[in-house]
Design a protein around this motif. Structure first.
Motif, PDB file in Angstrom:
ATOM      1  N   ARG A  16      58.874 -73.242  19.678  1.00 43.89           N
ATOM      2  CA  ARG A  16      57.503 -73.138  20.199  1.00 43.89           C
ATOM      3  C   ARG A  16      56.919 -71.762  19.870  1.00 43.89           C
ATOM      4  O   ARG A  16      55.765 -71.664  19.461  1.00 43.89           O
ATOM      5  N   TYR A  17      57.707 -70.703  20.020  1.00 39.44           N
ATOM      6  CA  TYR A  17      57.245 -69.366  19.599  1.00 39.44           C
ATOM      7  C   TYR A  17      56.895 -69.395  18.115  1.00 39.44           C
ATOM      8  O   TYR A  17      55.882 -68.860  17.683  1.00 39.44           O
ATOM      9  N   TYR A  18      57.772 -70.038  17.367  1.00 42.80           N
ATOM     10  CA  TYR A  18      57.591 -70.088  15.909  1.00 42.80           C
ATOM     11  C   TYR A  18      56.266 -70.773  15.555  1.00 42.80           C
ATOM     12  O   TYR A  18      55.523 -70.327  14.691  1.00 42.80           O
ATOM     13  N   ARG A  19      55.990 -71.851  16.272  1.00 41.83           N
ATOM     14  CA  ARG A  19      54.738 -72.596  16.015  1.00 41.83           C
ATOM     15  C   ARG A  19      53.519 -71.729  16.353  1.00 41.83           C
ATOM     16  O   ARG A  19      52.590 -71.607  15.553  1.00 41.83           O
ATOM     17  N   TYR A  20      53.541 -71.082  17.516  1.00 42.99           N
ATOM     18  CA  TYR A  20      52.389 -70.259  17.909  1.00 42.99           C
ATOM     19  C   TYR A  20      52.207 -69.085  16.950  1.00 42.99           C
ATOM     20  O   TYR A  20      51.092 -68.768  16.544  1.00 42.99           O
ATOM     21  N   LEU A  21      53.329 -68.440  16.605  1.00 45.28           N
ATOM     22  CA  LEU A  21      53.233 -67.285  15.700  1.00 45.28           C
ATOM     23  C   LEU A  21      52.717 -67.727  14.328  1.00 45.28           C
ATOM     24  O   LEU A  21      51.920 -67.021  13.701  1.00 45.28           O
ATOM     25  N   GLY A  22      53.139 -68.897  13.886  1.00 42.53           N
ATOM     26  CA  GLY A  22      52.658 -69.439  12.611  1.00 42.53           C
ATOM     27  C   GLY A  22      51.155 -69.654  12.644  1.00 42.53           C
ATOM     28  O   GLY A  22      50.442 -69.349  11.680  1.00 42.53           O
ATOM     29  N   GLU A  23      50.662 -70.165  13.788  1.00 42.91           N
ATOM     30  CA  GLU A  23      49.217 -70.384  13.915  1.00 42.91           C
ATOM     31  C   GLU A  23      48.468 -69.053  13.910  1.00 42.91           C
ATOM     32  O   GLU A  23      47.406 -68.925  13.306  1.00 42.91           O
ATOM     33  N   LEU A  24      49.054 -68.057  14.594  1.00 47.52           N
ATOM     34  CA  LEU A  24      48.423 -66.728  14.614  1.00 47.52           C
ATOM     35  C   LEU A  24      48.347 -66.160  13.203  1.00 47.52           C
ATOM     36  O   LEU A  24      47.317 -65.635  12.777  1.00 47.52           O
ATOM     37  N   LEU A  25      49.457 -66.292  12.482  1.00 43.94           N
ATOM     38  CA  LEU A  25      49.506 -65.790  11.098  1.00 43.94           C
ATOM     39  C   LEU A  25      48.432 -66.441  10.246  1.00 43.94           C
ATOM     40  O   LEU A  25      47.702 -65.767   9.511  1.00 43.94           O
ATOM     41  N   GLU A  26      48.342 -67.767  10.370  1.00 41.70           N
ATOM     42  CA  GLU A  26      47.326 -68.493   9.597  1.00 41.70           C
ATOM     43  C   GLU A  26      45.930 -68.020   9.954  1.00 41.70           C
ATOM     44  O   GLU A  26      45.039 -68.002   9.106  1.00 41.70           O
ATOM     45  N   GLY A  27      45.761 -67.614  11.218  1.00 38.07           N
ATOM     46  CA  GLY A  27      44.457 -67.119  11.668  1.00 38.07           C
ATOM     47  C   GLY A  27      44.255 -65.643  11.341  1.00 38.07           C
ATOM     48  O   GLY A  27      43.278 -65.040  11.772  1.00 38.07           O
ATOM     49  N   GLY A  28      45.178 -65.035  10.629  1.00 38.11           N
ATOM     50  CA  GLY A  28      45.015 -63.651  10.192  1.00 38.11           C
ATOM     51  C   GLY A  28      45.335 -62.623  11.274  1.00 38.11           C
ATOM     52  O   GLY A  28      44.992 -61.445  11.135  1.00 38.11           O
ATOM     53  N   VAL A  29      45.986 -63.043  12.367  1.00 36.66           N
ATOM     54  CA  VAL A  29      46.318 -62.088  13.440  1.00 36.66           C
ATOM     55  C   VAL A  29      47.606 -61.349  13.040  1.00 36.66           C
ATOM     56  O   VAL A  29      48.610 -61.975  12.736  1.00 36.66           O
ATOM     57  N   LEU A  37      50.025 -63.265  24.122  1.00 39.58           N
ATOM     58  CA  LEU A  37      50.847 -64.416  23.732  1.00 39.58           C
ATOM     59  C   LEU A  37      51.124 -65.277  24.965  1.00 39.58           C
ATOM     60  O   LEU A  37      51.096 -66.512  24.902  1.00 39.58           O
ATOM     61  N   SER A  38      51.343 -64.602  26.078  1.00 37.23           N
ATOM     62  CA  SER A  38      51.622 -65.295  27.334  1.00 37.23           C
ATOM     63  C   SER A  38      50.448 -66.200  27.739  1.00 37.23           C
ATOM     64  O   SER A  38      50.632 -67.343  28.132  1.00 37.23           O
ATOM     65  N   LYS A  39      49.224 -65.676  27.579  1.00 38.69           N
ATOM     66  CA  LYS A  39      48.043 -66.483  27.946  1.00 38.69           C
ATOM     67  C   LYS A  39      47.927 -67.696  27.046  1.00 38.69           C
ATOM     68  O   LYS A  39      47.661 -68.808  27.490  1.00 38.69           O
ATOM     69  N   ARG A  40      48.140 -67.475  25.752  1.00 40.12           N
ATOM     70  CA  ARG A  40      48.039 -68.597  24.813  1.00 40.12           C
ATOM     71  C   ARG A  40      49.086 -69.657  25.070  1.00 40.12           C
ATOM     72  O   ARG A  40      48.832 -70.850  24.968  1.00 40.12           O
ATOM     73  N   MET A  41      50.308 -69.196  25.366  1.00 38.14           N
ATOM     74  CA  MET A  41      51.426 -70.142  25.448  1.00 38.14           C
ATOM     75  C   MET A  41      51.662 -70.649  26.857  1.00 38.14           C
ATOM     76  O   MET A  41      52.477 -71.546  27.065  1.00 38.14           O
ATOM     77  N   ASN A  42      50.916 -70.048  27.814  1.00 35.68           N
ATOM     78  CA  ASN A  42      51.107 -70.459  29.193  1.00 35.68           C
ATOM     79  C   ASN A  42      52.562 -70.277  29.671  1.00 35.68           C
ATOM     80  O   ASN A  42      53.161 -71.162  30.280  1.00 35.68           O
ATOM     81  N   VAL A  43      53.104 -69.128  29.293  1.00 35.97           N
ATOM     82  CA  VAL A  43      54.445 -68.720  29.717  1.00 35.97           C
ATOM     83  C   VAL A  43      54.257 -67.309  30.256  1.00 35.97           C
ATOM     84  O   VAL A  43      53.382 -66.593  29.771  1.00 35.97           O
ATOM     85  N   THR A  44      55.049 -66.875  31.230  1.00 36.13           N
ATOM     86  CA  THR A  44      54.838 -65.523  31.750  1.00 36.13           C
ATOM     87  C   THR A  44      55.184 -64.478  30.678  1.00 36.13           C
ATOM     88  O   THR A  44      56.058 -64.699  29.838  1.00 36.13           O
ATOM     89  N   ALA A  45      54.461 -63.351  30.762  1.00 37.67           N
ATOM     90  CA  ALA A  45      54.713 -62.277  29.782  1.00 37.67           C
ATOM     91  C   ALA A  45      56.149 -61.784  29.902  1.00 37.67           C
ATOM     92  O   ALA A  45      56.772 -61.401  28.916  1.00 37.67           O
ATOM     93  N   SER A  46      56.688 -61.825  31.127  1.00 35.40           N
ATOM     94  CA  SER A  46      58.059 -61.307  31.279  1.00 35.40           C
ATOM     95  C   SER A  46      59.065 -62.260  30.623  1.00 35.40           C
ATOM     96  O   SER A  46      60.054 -61.817  30.047  1.00 35.40           O
TER      97      SER A  46
END
Ligand code: NAI
Length: 214
Positions: A16-29, A37-46
């Motif tokens: 799931r991290y891999y998928r989100y990071l891949g999307e960020l990369l594609e978006g030029g982030v 990342l926590s807000k996007r993935m709905n997982v706590t930052a900790s």
């Protein structure tokens, strides 16, 4: 099984991290904080910090995570830097659906062969790959590097076909047949049961309903 001391719970979260990071990369982030990342993935930052700390110092205070680096490292941990050749055994509804899903290839899972016993399917091609008959399987596996075999056949055939694959050198099985395969320890099996996921959904529906009736 542990991977470099990383718990299976963390490993299960990596795709799931891999998928989100891949999307960020594609978006030029280029970089992202654990909070974003926590807000996007709905997982706590900790949780994110804890998970990603397993791989040692990817994040930097005040800088956040380097998206490309983290994406690449997680890809390595997941073994995605190398291609994996796949064959599919059972070209029915499910087998054909998997074979038609071109996006696996983007992750390096390359469809090399499809096998069935139904003569009516012989020679039919799916995305350029012909469906072969099972009597060709042995020599195909001997002459091609097959990393993974997906089993999408009836469950009463799964054990015997899995044994035959293993005898011929296949070391990883993606098992969709509803049976627990009894294979040697050096064979890696990943069971996928959509019905289990549906039951989980059903459980969550019941739990939600109970809580909201109170
Ligand atoms: P299907 O009947 O459409 O396809 C099965 C195919 O396997 C047929 O083409 C048949 O000719 C072939 N076959 C039968 N014996 C064989 C053998 N010994 N060697 C090679 N091919 C053989 O069935 P469907 O819907 O595609 O399901 C396939 C399997 O996957 C079933 O066991 C089903 O229960 C399971 N399944 C699992 C799911 C999951 O989430 N794990 C979801 C859907 C189905």
């Amino acid at each position: 099984m542990e991977d470099r001391g990383i718990s299976q719970a963390v490993i299960r979260r990596l795709p799931r991290y891999y998928r989100y990071l891949g999307e960020l990369l594609e978006g030029g982030v280029e970089r992202i904080s654990s909070n974003d990342l926590s807000k996007r993935m709905n997982v706590t930052a900790s949780q994110i910090r804890q998970d990603l700390n397993n791989f040692g110092g990817f994040g930097q205070q005040g800088y956040g995570y380097n998206v490309k680096y983290l994406y690449t490292e997680i890809g390595k941990i997941l073994g995605l830097e190398e291609d994996h050749n796949i064959i599919i055994i059972g070209a029915g509804n499910l087998g054909q659906a998997l074979a038609n899903y071109a996006a696996f290839e983007k992750r390096g899972f390359i469809l090399k062969g499809i096998f069935d016993v139904n003569p009516r399917l012989a020679g039919v091609t799916i995305r350029g790959v012909p469906i072969r008959m099972m009597d060709e399987l042995r020599s195909f596996v001997a002459n091609n590097e097959v990393d993974i075999a997906a089993l999408t056949i009836p469950k009463d055939k799964a054990e015997e076909v899995a044994d035959m694959l293993v005898e011929n050198g296949v070391r990883a099985i993606w098992n969709f047949a509803h049976i627990d395969l009894n294979l040697p320890d050096n064979v890696i099996v990943e069971n996928v049961h959509l019905s289990e996921s549906l039951m989980q959904l059903s459980y969550n529906i019941s739990r939600y309903n109970e809580e909201h009736q109170k």
